[in-house]
Motif scaffolding. Sequence first.
Motif, PDB file in Angstrom:
ATOM      1  N   ASP A  70       0.873  -1.240  -0.100  1.00 52.80           N
ATOM      2  CA  ASP A  70       0.045  -0.046  -0.027  1.00 52.80           C
ATOM      3  C   ASP A  70       1.085   1.378   0.008  1.00 52.80           C
ATOM      4  N   PRO A  71       1.469   1.756  -1.263  1.00 55.69           N
ATOM      5  CA  PRO A  71       2.125   2.870  -1.065  1.00 55.69           C
ATOM      6  C   PRO A  71       1.467   4.213  -0.886  1.00 55.69           C
ATOM      7  N   GLU A  73       0.411   8.146  -1.426  1.00 53.95           N
ATOM      8  CA  GLU A  73       0.003   8.751  -2.540  1.00 53.95           C
ATOM      9  C   GLU A  73       1.100   9.383  -3.505  1.00 53.95           C
ATOM     10  N   ALA A  75       4.399   8.639  -3.525  1.00 51.79           N
ATOM     11  CA  ALA A  75       5.358   7.635  -3.461  1.00 51.79           C
ATOM     12  C   ALA A  75       6.348   7.719  -4.518  1.00 51.79           C
ATOM     13  N   ARG A  79       8.530   2.492  -5.225  1.00 53.05           N
ATOM     14  CA  ARG A  79       7.697   2.132  -4.340  1.00 53.05           C
ATOM     15  C   ARG A  79       6.402   1.859  -4.830  1.00 53.05           C
ATOM     16  N   ARG A  80       5.886   2.464  -5.959  1.00 53.97           N
ATOM     17  CA  ARG A  80       4.621   2.016  -6.766  1.00 53.97           C
ATOM     18  C   ARG A  80       4.820   0.911  -7.426  1.00 53.97           C
ATOM     19  N   GLY A  83       3.969  -1.633  -5.129  1.00 55.31           N
ATOM     20  CA  GLY A  83       2.642  -1.665  -4.722  1.00 55.31           C
ATOM     21  C   GLY A  83       1.740  -2.899  -5.937  1.00 55.31           C
ATOM     22  N   GLN A 329      10.493   6.985   1.998  1.00 56.19           N
ATOM     23  CA  GLN A 329       9.386   7.701   1.845  1.00 56.19           C
ATOM     24  C   GLN A 329       9.642   9.227   2.143  1.00 56.19           C
TER      25      GLN A 329
END
Lengths: 394, 581
Positions: A70-71, A73, A75, A79-80, A83, A329
């Motif tokens: 759950d990355p 918004e 990110a 990181r995505r 996800g 992050q």
Amino acid sequence: MTTNVKQPPLPQIELTVTSTSIHSNDHTATDTLTIIKALFIPIITRCHAGYFRITLSLCCQTLLWKTLKDPPENAHAYRRILGLFPSTAFLLLWSLSLLILTTLSILYILRCALFSNMVKTEYLNHIGVNYLFAPWISWLLLLQTAPFLTPKTIYYLLLWCLFVVPIFVLDVKIYGQWFTKGKRILSTVANPASQLSAVGNFVGAQAAAQMGWKESAMVLFTVGMVHYMVVFVTLYQRLSGNTCLPTMLTPVMFLFIAAPSMASLAWDSICGTFDFSSKMLFYLSFFMFLSLVTRPNLFKNSMKKFNVVWWAYSYPLTVLALASAEYAQATKSSFAQLLMLLLSALSVMVSIVLMVYTALNTNTILPPDDACDPTIMPSDDACDPTIATLDPIS
Amino acid sequence: MKMENRKDSPEVVPIRSVDCDQILGVKKQSGSSFQMTTTGPNGNDLGTSIDLPDQNTTQSVSISIPQSPLDAKRVLFKDNTEAVWKDSPARNLKLGVTGCEIDEMGSEKTPERQTLPVKNPRMDAMKDNRYNSFKTWSGRLERQLSVLRGKSFPRNDPEINPPQNIQGESLSADRYFDALEGPELETLRPSEEIMLPEDKKWPFLLRYPISSFGICLGVSSQAILWKNASTSWTHFIHISLKVNYILWCISILLFAVVASTYLLKVIFYFEAVRREYYHPIRVNFFFAPWIALLFLAIGVPEDVHANLPHWLWYVLMTPILCLELKIYGQWMSGGQRRLSKVANPSNHLSVVGNFVGALLGASMGLKEGPIFFFAVGLAHYTVLFVTLYQRLPTNETLPKELHPVFFLFVAAPSVASMAWAKINGSFDYGARLAYFIALFLYFSLAVRVNFFRGFKFSLAWWAYTFPMTGAAIATIRYSSEVPNIVTKVLSLALATTATVTVTGLLITTIIHAFVLRDLFPNDIGIAISGQKPKAQRKWYRRNTCGSTKDIMHRVSSGEKIVEVPVISPGLGVKPFSMQVL
């Protein structure tokens, strides 16, 4: 003068054997009971608190998978990508962790009920006592990853209280012993596993902060931090009166990585942002990681035979990966993202390898001979000479 | 064969027979080679075969028996043994076997041969080879270089076998503690022996310690001080930037000289460098070159380079990171080098590098790297600080009395405060906390200045000047944040003290270097032997010597094996066999 003493007649016992017909139902009942006893008793006798390393690792992995899938918004691209992790895999892992943790907890409760002297032996051992925190830490981690429980519900709160109270009680008992009681002096009993108590406090603090209970979180964090500093200094000094860690338990040194990372995560939850202190704790943990992986010879002797202690490699790496995810992050630099990817990949790989290994070696995971289990009774001759104590008067 | 007894070198024990009850100590000088096969305590063959000459050929013999300090001495031979050999081999063999006869022979033969000719080139070659065990690849590099230069090297010398265990040996920390004493572990204990001759002045490179980098630390920190002073004191004292410029140029020059000399030592005497690395106190000075470079980068004048490139920081911090991983890891898990045993104020040098790197990185504008090193430095500084304050009874390296090394306590907090201020942008509470700790430690030592007297000057004292300078720089930074008369006076006072100390030390160094010529004494600390001398000059009666008559008999009848008893540690007397070819 001789006296003839008349010997009294010897007592005679009469035995009458009556053959009774045993009911078939009772027969099966007693047999089943015997079978169950024969099956479970050996497992219960061998299942000491050190086996909770498995659950620690699995629950930590679950937390990692949950965090990564759950990355947030804003990110970064990397990181995505993470996800895209399938959530079914996460659910499977969660169920597996729950199953194993429940089983082990039941077995341990039975052990406490039936063999309380064994549990007492564990408590008195300077390494084993720290693993009494492990079940509660595992449950807290699982609570945080529960897909159907949000932190703001009453059930979460109740469960949190249920798991943190034993941690706090153990804290008061063990930390109090360090500075008051005569025999168990910290300078002699300190060992890398002692950091597990600090990890317990940090996990409790993080869970509390997620609930919104900032003050309780601060209490737990402070207690954990202060005692972590004392243990850190003592372990680095390697005082000559200190009992050494048995060779088999060298993987436990990876706890040097776990404690600062967990503190970093806890402070991040308390403050809301990954600030200066969290960064410093993360960097310290990363330095410990570098320091340990550049010393493969240290772990050579303990890797000869598969042992449940190998699971001690997994959860510090997972906690480090979690901290690196928060760090990446906070600082959007590409180096941080790369670090996060690498550490997460490493931790997942190590966990999977360990799971496969354990599945293949289920017969050796519970050693046949309990007496020579080093986590229960580390013997002096099992001590590694490279970290042996020196005679101070030499 | 003639066993020469050099009267002027105390470590050669005259060879006497068993009846005279002395140890058969043999000292070898190369050039003439008398090789004996020895079986060391491990049972392996140590030396090579003996070539005893016939009547026509000149042969040379060499002994190497390296298992103990006594063993490490070599057989001392005159270079003109050939003449003696030619006379009567059997008789000379007898000489080799029993001691009394050797002496008799010596006195009978040529009394003048007791004294060796001074200007004999062969002698010089033999003398050089005593340092071979410390040379890189046991002198082979030097021989190759000499051959390249066209210098004729005596080819018929046999290959000098360095004692195997010296080359690959890693001396444990215990060995250093057993053999040395003193606040800087410089002085040899009376019961110990060293591997190199005590009476001779060793080659310059062997005497050049790593603590010479302390001079660079002291002078380059002065450059930073006057750079900060000229920018901060503009309202009450005008100091031109030229002072900083001159000092910086001097520092660069000094660093170049010191570094190139030490580089030569690394190339030619790697074994000596290795032993310095294993020394519990000198190991910390291996951080000094990199810290000096960091100081140079911090103190660079504005007109030379306003903004240093970022890669420079990474390049400078990589060696520090590697050294740290090694040394802190040793504290945590590495065998005998546990902190409770080896902690001493010089360990501050291994911690202060982190803070200096953080300061440089933050002033360059880097964000994360400085915080990394600050965190690592802070954690390990806490551990070190607590350990040193405890003065644990198991600690063997703490000086019993006050010694200039204690000033290193002031270094870490003052540099940490400046680093934190640079990272955060302002001299906030964290920086002030660290600064006040530094100030407290400084005053705590300054009021005890009387107890710092009476110590022999050594090069390592230079490392202790940079904490004073660091405290002065931090005070200047503090006074620019909190400007009142007290802080200004304090900054002036500390800066003056630091400069006066550095100047005084510079003058003392120059006097010792050029007038007294004892700036670089023989570096005893690196020449300790690998094992304790168990023999300890005790006399042993050996029944094996009773059989020497039989041996002689066998030899004179043409047998090849001769047995000569020799002392080896742990086993008392142990015979070894000489193979006669």
